[in-house]
Design an enzyme around this catalytic site. Structure first.
Site, short mmCIF file in Angstrom:
data_model
loop_
_atom_site.label_atom_id
_atom_site.label_comp_id
_atom_site.label_asym_id
_atom_site.label_seq_id
_atom_site.Cartn_x
_atom_site.Cartn_y
_atom_site.Cartn_z
N SER A 207 0.80 -1.23 0.00
CA SER A 207 0.00 0.00 0.00
C SER A 207 0.83 1.28 0.00
CB SER A 207 -0.95 0.00 1.21
OG SER A 207 -1.98 -0.92 1.03
N LYS B 63 0.23 3.51 -2.93
CA LYS B 63 -0.99 4.30 -3.15
C LYS B 63 -0.75 5.80 -3.38
CE LYS B 63 -3.85 0.98 -0.61
NZ LYS B 63 -4.56 0.69 0.65
N TYR C 263 -3.55 -3.30 -10.15
CA TYR C 263 -3.39 -2.87 -8.76
C TYR C 263 -2.59 -3.90 -7.97
CZ TYR C 263 -4.60 -1.94 -3.89
OH TYR C 263 -4.55 -1.72 -2.54
N TYR D 37 -4.52 5.05 7.90
CA TYR D 37 -5.85 4.45 8.05
C TYR D 37 -6.54 4.89 9.34
CZ TYR D 37 -3.65 1.52 4.50
OH TYR D 37 -2.98 1.08 3.41
N VAL E 30 1.29 -3.45 4.07
CA VAL E 30 1.22 -4.70 4.84
C VAL E 30 2.44 -5.58 4.61
CG1 VAL E 30 -1.29 -4.71 4.99
CG2 VAL E 30 -0.16 -5.83 3.06
#
Length: 604
Positions: free
Chosen positions: A64, A67, A188, A240, A258
């Protein structure tokens, strides 16, 4: 000399290894097999210098952390309005894999959650090579090297990523994605499966810190306004449902993955990357979070505290050989400085001395050759000195002292304050001007290397440049015209509005010149030492022009009056011409040295 910053990171790494909380992301089978012992830290400055410890070169997948970079590419490709119609910028307060779509519109809350990231991927223009290849090439530009796919992790993600595929179809049902979502979700998965190292991520973070320009390659990858948007969203949503706690206690825009990676960005100053696979309940690296918290706390990196851009604080640097004090000295002394002046180095600092500014100073001094014994830090142009900068300079002083080297400070206003030094170490020497500090270094150099002549404290007249080219008879004639003039310590030699009465040769002691600045402060300008002359401008009837000359210590001089020089022109024209040549040559040599010194300072 080993950098104190690297030593600090090693300490942080050793301390962090004791934390065994968390576990790798087992819901992606390939990630669950990664060793939880892996742990690396990399810190890259906005000019591309990196510090790294531990497993900073061990490859892992970006996950991630991809992103914000895909979001930035989408903004560059589509523009703000088009991207904003598809994905919002509001914090969700939910986990990374929650649906979090705005009621009615179906827009994801922000591009840092999975739904928003899939939309960002869909908005990247595929170009000829395809969307994934466009993303891979762009990430490679951020990292400064060619990145490749981990096929094993990609296949593991694709075989277990049903929720992300479902999000893709849900977004298609709202019209947020306007084409078949399967290839987009596959792209992705691929972008998340690109292999990076902690070092790579620190350069990617430093590119964001450097307003979108890779600090190593110099390539502009994002515009300033896009970087501003990306970092803003990272700050509010990058961690998050732990984003609020993060921005409060760490205070740097950040993004976790992660795979165990975290990046954090202090705009204008630094990019941080940490890799450690065990995750907390929010999906963030346990050790990564703690390292970033400690960096923020110990190095004052919270964006509220370090809000101003901090570039290199080093305005210029040079050795005493390149730019001596300007004091007039004998030829022998100048020869010693030319040969050995490299053992003293001056750093003129400017601006705010925050972490990154202090880091540039520490880095420069740490990289010095072992022969450099004296380091002068000139703080006259420094505006603010942060507490962390004071600690870093104190550590620099300690490390230099342990190597029998010395740190000197030009800090008449006390901007550095009292630095906290170990009790066994003396405090750093503080000078009121750069001139004073350089003269102190020159005295040390003469003491250590000036063995080819009697003493720097006492000069012999017949070795002076005044007598160069004269035969024995002419030398005796010229010496007979000179008068002995002695001044006590602190006695004025020449007032600011007086005319120079003649040429002085300094036998013993020192003369300093001083003037008054526009703010009324008295400034020391230059000094004249044994073996040198002053007052040559008497030959053209010049006045001191606001400069006052004062004796330091008992000053012994031999004085050649201007009237004697005028008489010499009538009685012995050949000797007068030789004297004029010597005086003119000395003046041009002095001017040439000053011009060279200015060139050295401007060139740094």
């Amino acid at each position: 000399m080993k950098s104190p910053i690297l030593s600090y990171l090693e300490y942080l790494h050793a301390e962090g290894k004791q934390n065994t909380a968390g576990a790798p992301a087992a819901y992606i089978p390939e990630l669950g097999r990664v060793s939880p012992e892996l742990f690396g830290i990399s810190l890259a400055t906005a000019d591309g210098y990196t510090y790294e410890v531990g497993d900073a070169r061990h490859p892992f997948t970006i996950q991630s952390i991809s992103k914000p970079f895909s979001y930035g590419i989408a903004l560059m490709d589509q523009g703000f309005d088009a991207v904003d119609r598809k994905v919002d910028v509001e914090p969700s307060g939910e986990a990374f894999n929650e649906i979090s779509l705005t009621a009615g519109s179906g827009r994801p809350r922000n591009p840092m959650i999975n739904a928003g990231a899939i939309v960002s991927t869909s908005l990247v223009l595929p170009e000829a090579a395809g969307r994934y290849e466009r993303i891979r090439a762009a990430y490679s530009g951020f990292a400064g090297r060619d990145l490749s796919l981990s096929q094993e992790v990609f296949e593991s993600e694709q075989s277990s990523g049903y929720r992300n595929l479902a999000l893709g179809y849900l977004l298609r049902s709202f019209g947020i994605i306007e084409e078949d979502p399967s290839p987009i979700v596959e792209d992705y998965f691929k972008q998340c499966s690109l292999e990076v190292t902690c070092h790579d991520l620190s350069i990617m973070a430093a590119t964001l810190a450097n307003n979108g320009v890779n600090p190593i390659s110099g390539e502009r990858l994002l515009t300033d306004d896009v970087v501003e948007r990306v970092l803003s969203v990272m700050g509010t949503s990058g961690m998050y449902d732990g984003a609020g706690n993060w921005i409060t206690h760490v205070g740097m825009p950040a993004k976790s993955g992660v795979g165990g990676g975290i990046i954090a960005v202090l705009p204008g100053q630094i990019g941080v990357a940490v890799f450690s696979p065990p995750l907390d309940e929010h999906g963030n690296s346990v050790r990564g979070v703690e390292v970033c918290r400690r960096l923020s706390q110990d190095l004052q990196m919270h964006f509220v505290r370090a809000g101003r851009t901090g570039r290199s604080a080093v305005r210029c640097s040079y050795s005493v050989a390149d730019s001596p004090s300007g004091s007039r000295r004998s030829e022998e002394s100048r020869a010693v400085f030319n040969q050995h002046g490299g053992i003293a180095r001056v750093y003129e600092l400017a601006g705010d001395l925050l972490f990154s500014g202090a880091e540039s100073v520490v880095r420069a001094v740490s990289d010095l050759e072992a022969e450099v014994r004296y380091v002068v830090l000139d703080l006259l142009r420094v505006d603010e000195v942060s507490e962390v900068a004071k600690k870093m300079i104190a550590e620099l002083h300690s490390r230099l002292a342990l190597e029998d080297r010395e740190l000197l400070l030009v800090d008449p206003e006390g901007k550095l304050g009292d630095v906290d030094l170990p009790p066994e170490l003396p405090g750093a020497r503080v000078f009121g001007s750069r001139q004073d500090a350089i003269e102190w270094c020159e005295a040390k150099i003469l003491t250590a290397f000036g063995t080819s002549f009697e003493s720097p404290e006492h000069a012999r007249i017949f070795e002076s440049s005044l007598f160069e080219g004269l035969d024995h008879a002419d030398a005796l004639d010229l010496r007979s015209m000179m008068l002995e003039r002695v001044f006590d310590d602190g006695e004025r030699v020449l007032g600011p509005d007086e005319s120079f009465p003649g040429v002085f040769f300094v036998v013993q002691g020192q003369v300093i010149s001083s003037g008054t600045a526009s703010n009324g402060r008295r400034l020391r300008l230059t000094s004249v030492n044994p073996g040198a002359t002053f007052g040559e401008s008497a030959l053209i009837g010049a006045r001191a022009g606001g400069v006052e000359l004062t004796a330091v210590g008992r000053l012994e001089t031999l004085f050649l009056p201007a009237t004697a020089i005028a008489a010499l022109e009538e009685m012995n024209k050949d000797l007068a011409i030789k004297l004029w040549r010597a005086l003119t040559r000395g003046g041009y040599e002095s001017l040439d040295r000053r011009l060279q010194e200015v060139a050295v300072r401007l060139g740094n």
